[in-house]
Design a protein around this motif. Structure first.
Motif, short mmCIF file in Angstrom:
data_model
loop_
_atom_site.label_atom_id
_atom_site.label_comp_id
_atom_site.label_asym_id
_atom_site.label_seq_id
_atom_site.Cartn_x
_atom_site.Cartn_y
_atom_site.Cartn_z
N PHE A 25 0.69 -1.14 0.22
CA PHE A 25 -0.02 -0.03 -0.13
C PHE A 25 0.93 1.37 -0.17
O PHE A 25 0.15 2.29 -0.12
CB PHE A 25 -0.97 -0.02 1.20
CG PHE A 25 -2.03 -1.28 1.08
CD1 PHE A 25 -3.28 -1.00 0.74
CD2 PHE A 25 -1.70 -2.40 2.01
CE1 PHE A 25 -3.96 -2.05 0.52
CE2 PHE A 25 -2.44 -3.39 1.86
CZ PHE A 25 -3.73 -3.42 1.29
N ASN A 26 2.10 1.24 -0.29
CA ASN A 26 3.06 2.23 -0.22
C ASN A 26 2.94 3.44 0.82
O ASN A 26 2.72 4.39 0.74
CB ASN A 26 2.93 3.00 -1.62
CG ASN A 26 4.01 4.03 -1.76
OD1 ASN A 26 5.16 3.69 -1.09
ND2 ASN A 26 3.68 4.97 -2.62
N VAL A 27 2.64 2.86 2.07
CA VAL A 27 2.61 3.51 3.35
C VAL A 27 3.74 4.00 3.85
O VAL A 27 4.79 3.65 4.05
CB VAL A 27 1.86 2.77 4.68
CG1 VAL A 27 1.96 3.35 5.63
CG2 VAL A 27 0.49 2.00 4.06
N ASP A 28 3.69 5.53 4.02
CA ASP A 28 4.66 6.24 4.75
C ASP A 28 4.31 6.55 5.97
O ASP A 28 3.33 7.36 6.40
CB ASP A 28 4.82 7.58 4.06
CG ASP A 28 5.87 8.49 4.62
OD1 ASP A 28 6.42 8.01 5.44
OD2 ASP A 28 6.46 9.56 3.87
N LEU A 29 5.21 6.01 7.15
CA LEU A 29 4.64 6.21 8.50
C LEU A 29 4.67 7.43 8.89
O LEU A 29 4.01 7.86 9.98
CB LEU A 29 5.49 5.15 9.18
CG LEU A 29 5.68 3.59 8.99
CD1 LEU A 29 6.69 3.11 9.85
CD2 LEU A 29 4.06 3.16 9.26
N SER A 30 5.42 8.15 8.20
CA SER A 30 5.17 9.67 8.86
C SER A 30 3.91 10.44 8.65
O SER A 30 3.64 11.53 9.47
CB SER A 30 6.48 10.44 8.08
OG SER A 30 7.68 10.00 8.25
N PHE A 31 3.19 9.80 7.71
CA PHE A 31 1.86 10.35 7.42
C PHE A 31 0.58 9.32 7.88
O PHE A 31 -0.39 9.22 7.09
CB PHE A 31 1.94 10.77 5.86
CG PHE A 31 2.73 11.80 5.40
CD1 PHE A 31 2.44 13.21 5.82
CD2 PHE A 31 4.00 11.59 4.84
CE1 PHE A 31 3.50 14.09 5.49
CE2 PHE A 31 5.09 12.43 4.58
CZ PHE A 31 4.80 13.72 4.91
N THR A 32 1.10 8.58 8.91
CA THR A 32 0.22 7.51 9.28
C THR A 32 -0.25 7.47 10.88
O THR A 32 0.56 8.13 11.48
CB THR A 32 0.70 6.10 8.98
OG1 THR A 32 0.72 6.01 7.62
CG2 THR A 32 -0.12 4.83 9.42
N ILE A 33 -1.47 7.47 11.12
CA ILE A 33 -1.55 7.43 12.53
C ILE A 33 -1.97 5.98 12.98
O ILE A 33 -2.82 5.04 12.31
CB ILE A 33 -2.93 8.15 12.73
CG1 ILE A 33 -2.52 9.75 12.79
CG2 ILE A 33 -3.41 7.97 14.47
CD1 ILE A 33 -3.97 10.70 13.21
#
Length: 336
Positions: A50-58
């Protein structure tokens, strides 16, 4: 900061259920062991698929005590966004619900984070010394409860129901245990005091809080731990509400009109401690006793007067902590 992904986590002793919400819809679920290895496997999956960037994830989860520790410690190292919310708050926000399981719950937590993202409050991890004090408070509470259980059946009222010989035997059997546990309580309190005195900031905080009439070591320590050194609560009124000492109106038109009452949704431990401080304040000569007697003479309900004093205690504590000063009577506002 724009958040692109919301991850709800249902935490249990052995497993973690992760649900990933994207664009207002739950798109992925994975159950893993409650361990660092399990967390790593989930993060690897969402980054690849899902190409998740942890900096923009809660990452949002409920308060689950020690079961949260592994996950919180891991996420803290990643410096990602962590939201630890009250389970009741999440439940009441969902409306009518039918059925539940860990997978469904994690999805509901993810959607809660998405819908109420404007209410996001970053998790503020307590310092190691606060964690240690919290553990000692929990142990002390268990020992005090055990003393209470052993003492209850051999109290003064028991003389009515027991033969003298049986009562004497019961007391003899429990006396040693009770005395030993009372020593344990004193030893725990000494450990707590030593931990606080070893930390300059906490020691200063303790002196400020205990300068308020009626506030002792255990009450002050409970407040320090509950507020996370006043980092989680900076407003006295919010803490008073959290402690269950704020009365709320109950009315609807002209048909429903009840006397304002405090809510049962509160931290009962803190409420009990504040109440004990209030009773201490009105037992000795001073302004609280004068205030109590004056309001009783005016016909005020006993609990209403006690609740007013509980509020005043909280307001004084927070005012002194805010101004970083000891409580002095010459600085106080006269009681109404």
């Amino acid at each position: 900061m724009e958040i692109n992904h919301f991850i709800g986590v249902d935490v249990s002793k052995g497993t973690l259920d992760f649900s990933l919400a994207q664009l207002g819809k739950v798109v992925y679920h994975l159950r893993v062991p409650n361990s660092n290895t399990g967390i790593v496997s989930f993060i690897k999956e969402i980054k690849e698929n899902f190409n998740v960037d942890l900096s923009f994830t809660i990452f949002c989860m409920e308060h689950n005590g020690i079961y949260n520790n592994i996950l919180l410690s891991f996420l803290k190292k990643l410096k990602t966004n962590i939201w630890v919310e009250s389970a009741l708050q999440i439940k009441q926000s969902q409306g009518m619900m039918r059925g539940k399981n860990d997978k469904v719950d994690s999805g509901r937590i993810a959607m809660y984070a998405y819908r109420y993202q404007e209410n996001y409050i970053p998790w503020n991890p307590p310092r190691e010394v606060i964690i240690q004090i919290k553990q000692l408070l929990a142990i002390r509470s268990r020992v005090v409860e055990a003393i209470k259980q052993l003492s209850t059946p051999i109290g003064k009222d028991a003389e009515i129901f027991f033969a003298k010989g049986d009562l004497k035997l019961s007391r003899k059997c429990c006396d040693c245990s009770i005395k030993a546990m009372k020593k344990d309580v004193k030893a725990i309190e000494k450990q707590i005091k030593d931990l606080i005195q070893s930390d300059t900031y906490l020691n200063n905080l303790l002196k400020i809080i205990t300068s308020v009439d009626g506030i002792g070591l255990m009450i002050a320590t409970t407040i320090i731990v509950t507020t996370n050194e006043f980092k989680n609560f900076s407003c006295a009124k919010k803490f008073a509400c959290y402690s269950g000492v704020v009365p709320f109106e109950h009315s609807s038109g002209s048909s429903i009109k009840k006397r304002p009452r405090v809510s049962h949704l509160a931290n009962k431990t803190v409420k009990k401690m504040i109440h004990l401080a209030t009773l201490t304040g009105i037992r000795k000569n001073g302004e609280f006793r004068d205030y109590y007697e004056r309001k009783k003479a005016e016909g005020k309900h006993t609990m209403s007067v006690l609740n007013a004093i509980r509020n005043k205690l909280i307001l004084r504590i927070f005012a002194c902590v805010r101004d970083n000063r000891l409580f002095e009577k010459k600085h106080q506002i006269l009681l109404a």
